[in-house]
Design a protein around this motif. Sequence first.
Motif, PDB file in Angstrom:
ATOM      1  N   GLU A 191     -18.824  21.664  20.280  1.00 41.98           N
ATOM      2  CA  GLU A 191     -19.268  22.052  18.644  1.00 41.98           C
ATOM      3  C   GLU A 191     -20.355  21.221  18.481  1.00 41.98           C
ATOM      4  OE1 GLU A 191     -20.429  23.136  15.705  1.00 41.98           O
ATOM      5  OE2 GLU A 191     -18.710  24.386  16.010  1.00 41.98           O
ATOM      6  N   TRP A 192     -21.664  21.378  18.447  1.00 38.79           N
ATOM      7  CA  TRP A 192     -22.758  20.575  18.250  1.00 38.79           C
ATOM      8  C   TRP A 192     -23.021  20.092  16.832  1.00 38.79           C
ATOM      9  CZ3 TRP A 192     -23.604  18.261  22.560  1.00 38.79           C
ATOM     10  CH2 TRP A 192     -23.309  18.730  23.594  1.00 38.79           C
ATOM     11  N   ASP A 193     -22.706  21.009  15.992  1.00 39.28           N
ATOM     12  CA  ASP A 193     -22.760  20.739  14.504  1.00 39.28           C
ATOM     13  C   ASP A 193     -21.903  19.396  14.074  1.00 39.28           C
ATOM     14  OD1 ASP A 193     -22.825  20.476  11.519  1.00 39.28           O
ATOM     15  OD2 ASP A 193     -22.706  22.662  11.501  1.00 39.28           O
ATOM     16  N   THR A 194     -22.386  18.334  13.873  1.00 43.96           N
ATOM     17  CA  THR A 194     -21.695  16.956  13.638  1.00 43.96           C
ATOM     18  C   THR A 194     -20.787  17.069  12.351  1.00 43.96           C
ATOM     19  OG1 THR A 194     -23.618  15.815  12.719  1.00 43.96           O
ATOM     20  CG2 THR A 194     -23.161  15.736  15.182  1.00 43.96           C
ATOM     21  N   ALA A 195     -21.143  18.051  11.480  1.00 45.80           N
ATOM     22  CA  ALA A 195     -20.408  18.007  10.219  1.00 45.80           C
ATOM     23  C   ALA A 195     -19.055  18.874  10.531  1.00 45.80           C
ATOM     24  CB  ALA A 195     -21.366  19.008   9.353  1.00 45.80           C
ATOM     25  N   LEU A 196     -18.735  19.492  11.484  1.00 47.65           N
ATOM     26  CA  LEU A 196     -17.563  20.192  12.009  1.00 47.65           C
ATOM     27  C   LEU A 196     -16.652  19.228  13.142  1.00 47.65           C
ATOM     28  CD1 LEU A 196     -19.066  23.600  12.607  1.00 47.65           C
ATOM     29  CD2 LEU A 196     -18.122  22.685  10.479  1.00 47.65           C
ATOM     30  N   ALA A 197     -15.634  19.630  12.997  1.00 43.63           N
ATOM     31  CA  ALA A 197     -14.667  19.061  14.088  1.00 43.63           C
ATOM     32  C   ALA A 197     -14.933  19.460  15.306  1.00 43.63           C
ATOM     33  CB  ALA A 197     -13.307  19.245  13.433  1.00 43.63           C
ATOM     34  N   VAL A 198     -14.595  18.490  16.203  1.00 46.89           N
ATOM     35  CA  VAL A 198     -14.473  18.732  17.749  1.00 46.89           C
ATOM     36  C   VAL A 198     -13.291  18.477  18.478  1.00 46.89           C
ATOM     37  CG1 VAL A 198     -15.985  17.000  18.698  1.00 46.89           C
ATOM     38  CG2 VAL A 198     -15.787  18.713  19.887  1.00 46.89           C
ATOM     39  N   GLY A 199     -12.779  18.921  19.395  1.00 44.96           N
ATOM     40  CA  GLY A 199     -11.561  18.575  19.949  1.00 44.96           C
ATOM     41  C   GLY A 199     -10.153  19.141  19.636  1.00 44.96           C
ATOM     42  N   TYR A 200      -9.247  18.551  20.032  1.00 40.28           N
ATOM     43  CA  TYR A 200      -7.848  18.941  19.343  1.00 40.28           C
ATOM     44  C   TYR A 200      -7.127  17.964  18.734  1.00 40.28           C
ATOM     45  CZ  TYR A 200      -9.168  22.510  22.695  1.00 40.28           C
ATOM     46  OH  TYR A 200      -9.547  23.562  23.362  1.00 40.28           O
ATOM     47  N   GLN A 201      -6.272  18.229  17.745  1.00 41.59           N
ATOM     48  CA  GLN A 201      -5.460  17.613  16.896  1.00 41.59           C
ATOM     49  C   GLN A 201      -4.181  17.563  17.421  1.00 41.59           C
ATOM     50  OE1 GLN A 201      -5.417  14.975  14.899  1.00 41.59           O
ATOM     51  NE2 GLN A 201      -5.853  15.749  12.755  1.00 41.59           N
TER      52      GLN A 201
END
Length: 148
Positions: free
Chosen positions: A52-62
Amino acid sequence: MGLELNNTMRILVTYAKTYDMPAEPGRDAMRGCTVHYFFLGQDGSEFQPFHEWDTALAVGYQRGKVSLDYPFRAKIPVAPGIYDGEFAMTVGGDGKPVARLVDLKFVEPFRFLMPGEGTTETQPAPEAGTAAEAAPETAAAKAAKGGK
């Protein structure tokens, strides 16, 4: 009659620890086992890199976290490890359905690998002009050229 839906899912348990806190004034005694985990999918497909290149969105796994009864720690001999987790569908405090880990069974240990570890495909390329660059031809390559 209560409705309970059970489902078994493959998970990666990364942490498990028991706790035993005695009662204090204004607080009951607490005893249990904290477990941290990720959903894997049967073949690991649910735990692939997430882009996810949009830094306003989460990336990875919780990670998931649950507090189980104290004896469940005996069911977790290895961490990180792969387990078959049994989940029961319950209603959360906000009234929404929640899948809660209620039991688990050890499948196998899990080991994180560093990039390039355990594979031959990712070996560094030889430097230009080295002997490794002029590898001998295979018998099939020689035959294709008409050689022996």
